[in-house]
Design a protein around this motif. Structure first.
Motif, mmCIF file in Angstrom:
data_model
loop_
_atom_site.group_PDB
_atom_site.id
_atom_site.type_symbol
_atom_site.label_atom_id
_atom_site.label_comp_id
_atom_site.label_asym_id
_atom_site.label_seq_id
_atom_site.Cartn_x
_atom_site.Cartn_y
_atom_site.Cartn_z
ATOM 1 N N GLY A 1 0.789 -1.228 0.000
ATOM 2 C CA GLY A 1 0.000 0.000 0.000
ATOM 3 C C GLY A 1 0.818 1.273 0.000
ATOM 4 O O GLY A 1 0.267 2.365 0.016
ATOM 5 N N GLY A 2 2.122 1.176 -0.012
ATOM 6 C CA GLY A 2 2.969 2.361 -0.041
ATOM 7 C C GLY A 2 3.155 2.976 1.331
ATOM 8 O O GLY A 2 2.836 2.377 2.356
ATOM 9 N N ILE A 3 3.678 4.179 1.331
ATOM 10 C CA ILE A 3 3.935 4.916 2.576
ATOM 11 C C ILE A 3 2.962 6.072 2.660
ATOM 12 O O ILE A 3 2.891 6.906 1.751
ATOM 13 N N VAL A 4 2.187 6.117 3.751
ATOM 14 C CA VAL A 4 1.219 7.194 3.967
ATOM 15 C C VAL A 4 1.839 8.224 4.902
ATOM 16 O O VAL A 4 2.314 7.887 5.984
ATOM 17 N N VAL A 5 1.830 9.483 4.447
ATOM 18 C CA VAL A 5 2.294 10.589 5.272
ATOM 19 C C VAL A 5 1.040 11.341 5.706
ATOM 20 O O VAL A 5 0.327 11.891 4.865
ATOM 21 N N PRO A 6 0.742 11.336 7.008
ATOM 22 C CA PRO A 6 -0.525 11.925 7.461
ATOM 23 C C PRO A 6 -0.603 13.436 7.243
ATOM 24 O O PRO A 6 0.416 14.129 7.249
ATOM 25 N N ALA A 7 -1.815 13.914 7.062
ATOM 26 C CA ALA A 7 -2.054 15.350 6.919
ATOM 27 C C ALA A 7 -1.488 16.082 8.130
ATOM 28 O O ALA A 7 -1.697 15.667 9.262
ATOM 29 N N GLY A 8 -0.733 17.129 7.869
ATOM 30 C CA GLY A 8 -0.166 17.923 8.951
ATOM 31 C C GLY A 8 0.875 17.177 9.766
ATOM 32 O O GLY A 8 1.220 17.586 10.872
ATOM 33 N N GLY A 9 1.411 16.092 9.231
ATOM 34 C CA GLY A 9 2.354 15.272 9.994
ATOM 35 C C GLY A 9 3.585 14.911 9.198
ATOM 36 O O GLY A 9 3.894 15.503 8.162
ATOM 37 N N SER A 10 4.290 13.900 9.697
ATOM 38 C CA SER A 10 5.514 13.459 9.043
ATOM 39 C C SER A 10 5.639 11.943 9.151
ATOM 40 O O SER A 10 4.930 11.300 9.926
ATOM 41 N N HIS A 11 6.549 11.393 8.377
ATOM 42 C CA HIS A 11 6.848 9.964 8.408
ATOM 43 C C HIS A 11 8.357 9.832 8.229
ATOM 44 O O HIS A 11 8.915 10.330 7.253
ATOM 45 N N THR A 12 9.004 9.157 9.164
ATOM 46 C CA THR A 12 10.456 9.033 9.130
ATOM 47 C C THR A 12 10.882 7.764 8.399
ATOM 48 O O THR A 12 10.372 6.682 8.670
ATOM 49 N N LEU A 13 11.815 7.942 7.481
ATOM 50 C CA LEU A 13 12.470 6.827 6.802
ATOM 51 C C LEU A 13 13.815 6.678 7.496
ATOM 52 O O LEU A 13 14.618 7.616 7.508
ATOM 53 N N GLU A 14 14.061 5.498 8.117
ATOM 54 C CA GLU A 14 15.272 5.352 8.925
ATOM 55 C C GLU A 14 15.778 3.916 8.911
ATOM 56 O O GLU A 14 14.998 2.979 8.653
ATOM 57 N N PRO A 15 17.069 3.735 9.205
ATOM 58 C CA PRO A 15 17.590 2.376 9.331
ATOM 59 C C PRO A 15 16.802 1.628 10.411
ATOM 60 O O PRO A 15 16.490 2.182 11.464
ATOM 61 N N GLY A 16 16.419 0.404 10.115
ATOM 62 C CA GLY A 16 15.638 -0.383 11.059
ATOM 63 C C GLY A 16 14.147 -0.099 10.986
ATOM 64 O O GLY A 16 13.360 -0.656 11.742
ATOM 65 N N GLY A 17 13.726 0.760 10.073
ATOM 66 C CA GLY A 17 12.314 1.115 9.908
ATOM 67 C C GLY A 17 11.976 1.205 8.430
ATOM 68 O O GLY A 17 12.626 0.583 7.582
ATOM 69 N N ASP A 18 10.954 1.986 8.105
ATOM 70 C CA ASP A 18 10.582 2.189 6.703
ATOM 71 C C ASP A 18 11.742 2.874 5.981
ATOM 72 O O ASP A 18 12.446 3.705 6.565
ATOM 73 N N HIS A 19 11.931 2.518 4.708
ATOM 74 C CA HIS A 19 12.998 3.119 3.914
ATOM 75 C C HIS A 19 12.722 2.898 2.425
ATOM 76 O O HIS A 19 11.842 2.113 2.054
ATOM 77 N N ILE A 20 13.471 3.594 1.604
ATOM 78 C CA ILE A 20 13.412 3.429 0.154
ATOM 79 C C ILE A 20 14.595 2.533 -0.213
ATOM 80 O O ILE A 20 15.746 2.903 0.013
ATOM 81 N N MET A 21 14.300 1.351 -0.733
ATOM 82 C CA MET A 21 15.334 0.354 -1.001
ATOM 83 C C MET A 21 15.800 0.415 -2.443
ATOM 84 O O MET A 21 14.988 0.259 -3.366
ATOM 85 N N LEU A 22 17.089 0.649 -2.643
ATOM 86 C CA LEU A 22 17.702 0.566 -3.963
ATOM 87 C C LEU A 22 18.161 -0.882 -4.104
ATOM 88 O O LEU A 22 19.071 -1.317 -3.397
ATOM 89 N N MET A 23 17.517 -1.627 -4.974
ATOM 90 C CA MET A 23 17.646 -3.079 -5.004
ATOM 91 C C MET A 23 18.944 -3.611 -5.612
ATOM 92 O O MET A 23 19.436 -4.646 -5.190
ATOM 93 N N ASP A 24 19.490 -2.957 -6.612
ATOM 94 C CA ASP A 24 20.685 -3.465 -7.283
ATOM 95 C C ASP A 24 21.378 -2.293 -7.969
ATOM 96 O O ASP A 24 21.163 -2.055 -9.161
ATOM 97 N N ILE A 25 22.216 -1.577 -7.207
ATOM 98 C CA ILE A 25 22.813 -0.355 -7.754
ATOM 99 C C ILE A 25 23.734 -0.672 -8.931
ATOM 100 O O ILE A 25 24.491 -1.636 -8.912
ATOM 101 N N ALA A 26 23.623 0.138 -9.962
ATOM 102 C CA ALA A 26 24.379 -0.063 -11.199
ATOM 103 C C ALA A 26 25.821 0.429 -11.079
ATOM 104 O O ALA A 26 26.658 0.078 -11.900
ATOM 105 N N ARG A 27 26.089 1.236 -10.081
ATOM 106 C CA ARG A 27 27.433 1.782 -9.863
ATOM 107 C C ARG A 27 27.616 2.027 -8.375
ATOM 108 O O ARG A 27 26.631 2.143 -7.642
ATOM 109 N N PRO A 28 28.855 2.103 -7.910
ATOM 110 C CA PRO A 28 29.077 2.413 -6.491
ATOM 111 C C PRO A 28 28.471 3.768 -6.118
ATOM 112 O O PRO A 28 28.452 4.693 -6.927
#
Length: 190
Positions: A119-146
């Motif tokens: 369902g994706g990441i929901v950022v509440p109205a008037g609020g925030s959502h933290t992307l952090e190690p050990g929590g939700d994050h944006i995963m780069l699955m197979d980087i093409a370069r260092p």
């Protein structure tokens, strides 16, 4: 001998018409910039601006960064801030250096696992959502370069309504939380 030509009645009339036409053109152009009280169909109305697309356009990514990595997987972190009156849902992210997934860390059969966030990441109205190690994050699955410290990675967020927004994450070295984004570790997809 030089002759100075004085404008005759026809020339004076033509000059006045040209000046008046110019003034009328400027007045019409300026009137288009003002508020006539009649909505212009090409401009969004306040009601249209309050919808999900406006909320998506107002989402801010504070302190975005990506974990430096030589190969394989890595992740993007930061704080998603929504100062609007509507929830915003991020359904996908793209970048030119890797396929991307939205991930979460969750318990599965008594073990902490990394998995795609349904369902994706929901950022509440008037609020925030933290992307952090050990929590939700944006995963780069197979980087093409260092991805080296200091590199800037451009990413594009796509929202539930189809709107998009771009941001740049700066690469940093990070060993905290001792996470490994190697698929052979215990933090594999659940």
């Amino acid at each position: 001998m030089s002759t100075v030509l004085q404008p005759g009645p026809a020339r004076r009339k033509a000059a006045r018409i040209a000046v008046l036409s110019g003034i009328a053109s400027v007045a019409v152009a300026l009137a288009g910039c003002g508020d006539s009280g009649t909505p212009d169909a090409s401009q969004p109305t306040p009601e249209a601006s309050a919808g999900p697309s406006a909320a998506a356009a107002e989402l801010v990514v504070q302190d975005p960064w990506v974990k430096a990595a030589d190969d394989g997987m890595t992740a993007v972190f930061g704080v998603l801030v929504n100062d609007t009156t509507a929830d915003v849902t991020i359904t996908s992210v793209t970048t030119d250096i890797s396929p991307v997934e939205l991930h979460e860390m969750a318990m599965s059969d008594g073990a902490m696992v990394m998995r795609e966030k349904d369902g994706g990441i929901v950022v509440p109205a008037g609020g925030s959502h933290t992307l952090e190690p050990g929590g939700d994050h944006i995963m780069l699955m197979d980087i093409a370069r260092p991805v080296q410290p200091g590199d800037e990675i451009a990413l594009t967020l796509t929202f539930a309504d189809g709107a998009t927004s771009e941001f740049t994450a700066v690469a940093k070295p990070f060993a905290g939380a001792e996470e490994s984004y190697d698929p052979s570790t215990e933090m594999d997809h659940g």
